[in-house]
Write a protein that holds these residues in place. Structure first.
Motif, PDB file in Angstrom:
ATOM      1  N   PRO A  56       0.817  -1.216   0.000  1.00  0.00           N
ATOM      2  CA  PRO A  56       0.000   0.000   0.000  1.00  0.00           C
ATOM      3  C   PRO A  56       0.852   1.268   0.000  1.00  0.00           C
ATOM      4  CG  PRO A  56      -0.863  -1.594   1.570  1.00  0.00           C
ATOM      5  CD  PRO A  56       0.443  -2.140   1.083  1.00  0.00           C
ATOM      6  N   ARG A  57       0.378   2.268  -0.684  1.00  0.00           N
ATOM      7  CA  ARG A  57       1.109   3.533  -0.811  1.00  0.00           C
ATOM      8  C   ARG A  57       1.401   4.134   0.561  1.00  0.00           C
ATOM      9  NH1 ARG A  57      -0.140   8.959  -1.358  1.00  0.00           N
ATOM     10  NH2 ARG A  57       1.269  10.162  -2.717  1.00  0.00           N
ATOM     11  N   ARG A  58       2.622   4.615   0.735  1.00  0.00           N
ATOM     12  CA  ARG A  58       3.111   5.280   1.946  1.00  0.00           C
ATOM     13  C   ARG A  58       3.388   4.330   3.107  1.00  0.00           C
ATOM     14  NH1 ARG A  58       5.285   9.949   1.140  1.00  0.00           N
ATOM     15  NH2 ARG A  58       4.893  10.562   3.299  1.00  0.00           N
ATOM     16  N   VAL A  59       3.102   3.038   2.927  1.00  0.00           N
ATOM     17  CA  VAL A  59       3.390   2.078   4.000  1.00  0.00           C
ATOM     18  C   VAL A  59       4.839   1.619   3.863  1.00  0.00           C
ATOM     19  CG1 VAL A  59       2.854  -0.183   4.987  1.00  0.00           C
ATOM     20  CG2 VAL A  59       1.010   1.311   4.188  1.00  0.00           C
ATOM     21  N   PRO A  60       5.654   1.851   4.891  1.00  0.00           N
ATOM     22  CA  PRO A  60       7.061   1.452   4.802  1.00  0.00           C
ATOM     23  C   PRO A  60       7.252  -0.051   4.984  1.00  0.00           C
ATOM     24  CG  PRO A  60       6.618   2.426   6.948  1.00  0.00           C
ATOM     25  CD  PRO A  60       5.345   2.552   6.150  1.00  0.00           C
ATOM     26  N   LEU A  61       8.382  -0.533   4.496  1.00  0.00           N
ATOM     27  CA  LEU A  61       8.746  -1.943   4.634  1.00  0.00           C
ATOM     28  C   LEU A  61      10.111  -2.033   5.299  1.00  0.00           C
ATOM     29  CD1 LEU A  61       8.547  -5.023   3.900  1.00  0.00           C
ATOM     30  CD2 LEU A  61       9.602  -4.418   1.695  1.00  0.00           C
ATOM     31  N   ILE A  62      10.218  -2.884   6.307  1.00  0.00           N
ATOM     32  CA  ILE A  62      11.506  -3.212   6.909  1.00  0.00           C
ATOM     33  C   ILE A  62      11.744  -4.707   6.722  1.00  0.00           C
ATOM     34  CG2 ILE A  62      12.818  -3.465   9.055  1.00  0.00           C
ATOM     35  CD1 ILE A  62      11.634  -0.977  10.110  1.00  0.00           C
ATOM     36  N   THR A  63      12.836  -5.038   6.058  1.00  0.00           N
ATOM     37  CA  THR A  63      13.258  -6.440   5.993  1.00  0.00           C
ATOM     38  C   THR A  63      14.417  -6.612   6.976  1.00  0.00           C
ATOM     39  OG1 THR A  63      14.612  -5.883   4.048  1.00  0.00           O
ATOM     40  CG2 THR A  63      12.487  -6.951   3.659  1.00  0.00           C
ATOM     41  N   VAL A  64      14.405  -7.737   7.682  1.00  0.00           N
ATOM     42  CA  VAL A  64      15.468  -8.037   8.654  1.00  0.00           C
ATOM     43  C   VAL A  64      16.050  -9.397   8.298  1.00  0.00           C
ATOM     44  CG1 VAL A  64      14.497  -6.650  10.525  1.00  0.00           C
ATOM     45  CG2 VAL A  64      13.764  -9.013  10.271  1.00  0.00           C
ATOM     46  N   GLU A 140       9.396   4.289   2.416  1.00  0.00           N
ATOM     47  CA  GLU A 140      10.447   3.557   1.705  1.00  0.00           C
ATOM     48  C   GLU A 140      10.671   2.164   2.312  1.00  0.00           C
ATOM     49  OE1 GLU A 140      12.061   4.577  -0.939  1.00  0.00           O
ATOM     50  OE2 GLU A 140      12.094   6.755  -0.982  1.00  0.00           O
ATOM     51  N   TRP A 141      11.522   1.400   1.623  1.00  0.00           N
ATOM     52  CA  TRP A 141      11.943   0.075   2.084  1.00  0.00           C
ATOM     53  C   TRP A 141      13.325   0.200   2.708  1.00  0.00           C
ATOM     54  CZ3 TRP A 141      14.177  -3.942  -1.859  1.00  0.00           C
ATOM     55  CH2 TRP A 141      14.700  -5.036  -1.171  1.00  0.00           C
ATOM     56  N   LEU A 142      13.468  -0.305   3.935  1.00  0.00           N
ATOM     57  CA  LEU A 142      14.732  -0.281   4.657  1.00  0.00           C
ATOM     58  C   LEU A 142      15.118  -1.703   5.042  1.00  0.00           C
ATOM     59  CD1 LEU A 142      16.972   1.410   6.206  1.00  0.00           C
ATOM     60  CD2 LEU A 142      15.472   1.208   8.205  1.00  0.00           C
ATOM     61  N   HIS A 143      16.373  -2.086   4.744  1.00  0.00           N
ATOM     62  CA  HIS A 143      16.861  -3.392   5.193  1.00  0.00           C
ATOM     63  C   HIS A 143      17.839  -3.206   6.343  1.00  0.00           C
ATOM     64  CE1 HIS A 143      17.805  -7.618   5.067  1.00  0.00           C
ATOM     65  NE2 HIS A 143      19.093  -7.313   5.138  1.00  0.00           N
ATOM     66  N   THR A 144      17.739  -4.064   7.353  1.00  0.00           N
ATOM     67  CA  THR A 144      18.663  -4.005   8.479  1.00  0.00           C
ATOM     68  C   THR A 144      19.187  -5.398   8.805  1.00  0.00           C
ATOM     69  OG1 THR A 144      17.117  -4.385  10.328  1.00  0.00           O
ATOM     70  CG2 THR A 144      17.235  -2.148   9.446  1.00  0.00           C
ATOM     71  N   PHE A 145      20.358  -5.416   9.412  1.00  0.00           N
ATOM     72  CA  PHE A 145      20.945  -6.638   9.963  1.00  0.00           C
ATOM     73  C   PHE A 145      20.947  -6.460  11.486  1.00  0.00           C
ATOM     74  CE2 PHE A 145      22.960  -6.126   5.759  1.00  0.00           C
ATOM     75  CZ  PHE A 145      22.658  -7.360   5.183  1.00  0.00           C
ATOM     76  N   PRO A 146      19.855  -6.813  12.154  1.00  0.00           N
ATOM     77  CA  PRO A 146      19.708  -6.446  13.575  1.00  0.00           C
ATOM     78  C   PRO A 146      20.669  -7.152  14.527  1.00  0.00           C
ATOM     79  CG  PRO A 146      17.863  -7.800  12.847  1.00  0.00           C
ATOM     80  CD  PRO A 146      18.643  -7.454  11.630  1.00  0.00           C
ATOM     81  N   GLU A 147      21.387  -8.196  14.052  1.00  0.00           N
ATOM     82  CA  GLU A 147      22.417  -8.786  14.905  1.00  0.00           C
ATOM     83  C   GLU A 147      23.598  -7.822  15.085  1.00  0.00           C
ATOM     84  OE1 GLU A 147      22.735 -13.479  14.377  1.00  0.00           O
ATOM     85  OE2 GLU A 147      22.663 -12.456  12.446  1.00  0.00           O
ATOM     86  N   GLY A 148      23.764  -6.910  14.140  1.00  0.00           N
ATOM     87  CA  GLY A 148      24.759  -5.862  14.288  1.00  0.00           C
ATOM     88  C   GLY A 148      26.114  -6.136  13.684  1.00  0.00           C
ATOM     89  N   LYS A 149      26.424  -7.388  13.366  1.00  0.00           N
ATOM     90  CA  LYS A 149      27.712  -7.696  12.755  1.00  0.00           C
ATOM     91  C   LYS A 149      27.657  -9.064  12.089  1.00  0.00           C
ATOM     92  CE  LYS A 149      29.677  -9.403  17.114  1.00  0.00           C
ATOM     93  NZ  LYS A 149      30.789  -9.255  18.073  1.00  0.00           N
TER      94      LYS A 149
END
Length: 281
Positions: A56-64, A140-149
């Motif tokens: 949906p428009r304006r709904v952000p996505l976070i992939t982890v 926007e779409w943001l990807h993170t590596f939540p383990e940190g390293k």
């Protein structure tokens, strides 16, 4: 604190030409590593493709995801069918400042490539985390590596850092949170290959598995109320976090972010266990 080369991260920088060129080069690299030099299988790819292209428009996505090598991003997006060359839908990603932003040239390249520098140990309220929050508030779409390293051990998911949870909690619209687990990139780019160092180029003839989960259901209002109640009986070291716009003090924020992180961790660990069974079958 000023933001590192923020001007280079803007889509209108030099008419968008540097970003288009860089995304094409990086996309070619990712396709080469994942689709030509190695064998990649992807489970549940349609879920990710739908959310990248048609959420949906304006709904952000976070992939982890877990973090097995220095080529996880962008190589994990190089599987067949993924729109790796689309600059508009391409992910933003949190990247370690001490690795990816060591000099002006690196900083420019990674900034043009939609990377946001993060100072490890700099806390969840550092200025570049605020920039990541702005990108989410833009949908926007943001990807993170939540383990940190990077972690190349065949082991359970490590304890997650709270940065991703804080972004989820503070976003104007609650992001869709999608877990991804991958396996094989530690063989493509092993940390200790020759003389205890990484190889100069990615290795080939390896098997890569990417397991995409389903969006994590987060009941943030209920989790927020639980955090407020829990914080009254908990004792945390106070470092001076600002209160949130909905009035959560530092103790409540710590409980809130911890609860969100634990739920994401549980989803990632379930996906990791499912992936192990899937790979063996």
């Amino acid at each position: 604190m000023s933001r590192t080369m923020e001007w280079a991260a803007r889509p209108e920088h030099l008419g968008g030409i540097p970003r288009k060129l860089l995304i094409a080069i990086v996309g070619t690299f990712a396709k080469t590593v994942s689709s030509f030099l190695n064998t990649t299988s992807v489970h549940n790819a349609d879920t990710l493709l739908h959310l990248v292209r048609s959420r949906p428009r304006r709904v952000p996505l976070i992939t982890v995801s877990n973090h097995m090598s220095t080529v996880d991003d962008p190589a994990m997006w190089g599987f067949k069918g993924f729109p790796i060359f689309d600059t508009q839908s391409a992910r933003w990603v949190l990247a370690a400042e001490d690795i990816c932003f060591r000099n002006a040239l690196y900083s420019y390249i990674f900034r043009v490539g939609k990377c946001i520098p993060i100072t490890r140990g700099g806390g969840i309220y550092q200025e570049h985390m605020n920039e990541a929050l702005e990108r989410l508030n833009d949908g926007e779409w943001l990807h993170t590596f939540p383990e940190g390293k990077v972690n190349q051990e065949e082991a359970p998911i490590r304890r997650l850092k709270w940065g991703t949870a804080s972004l989820i909690a503070r976003a104007h619209i609650t992001p869709i949170v999608l877990p991804i687990i991958h396996h094989g990139f530690h063989e493509v780019m092993p940390e200790k290959y020759m003389f205890g160092r990484r190889p100069p180029l990615p290795l080939w003839n390896k098997k890569i598995d990417i397991i995409i989960g389903d969006p994590i259901e987060l009941d943030l209002p209920a989790m927020r109320q639980k955090a407020i109640s829990q914080s009254r009986s908990e004792s945390f070291p106070i470092v001076g976090w600002p209160s949130t716009c909905d009035g959560l003090d530092e103790a409540a924020q710590r409980c809130f972010y911890s609860t969100i992180s634990e739920q994401i961790h549980a989803a990632m660990e379930r996906l990791r266990c499912f992936g192990k069974k899937l790979v063996k079958s």
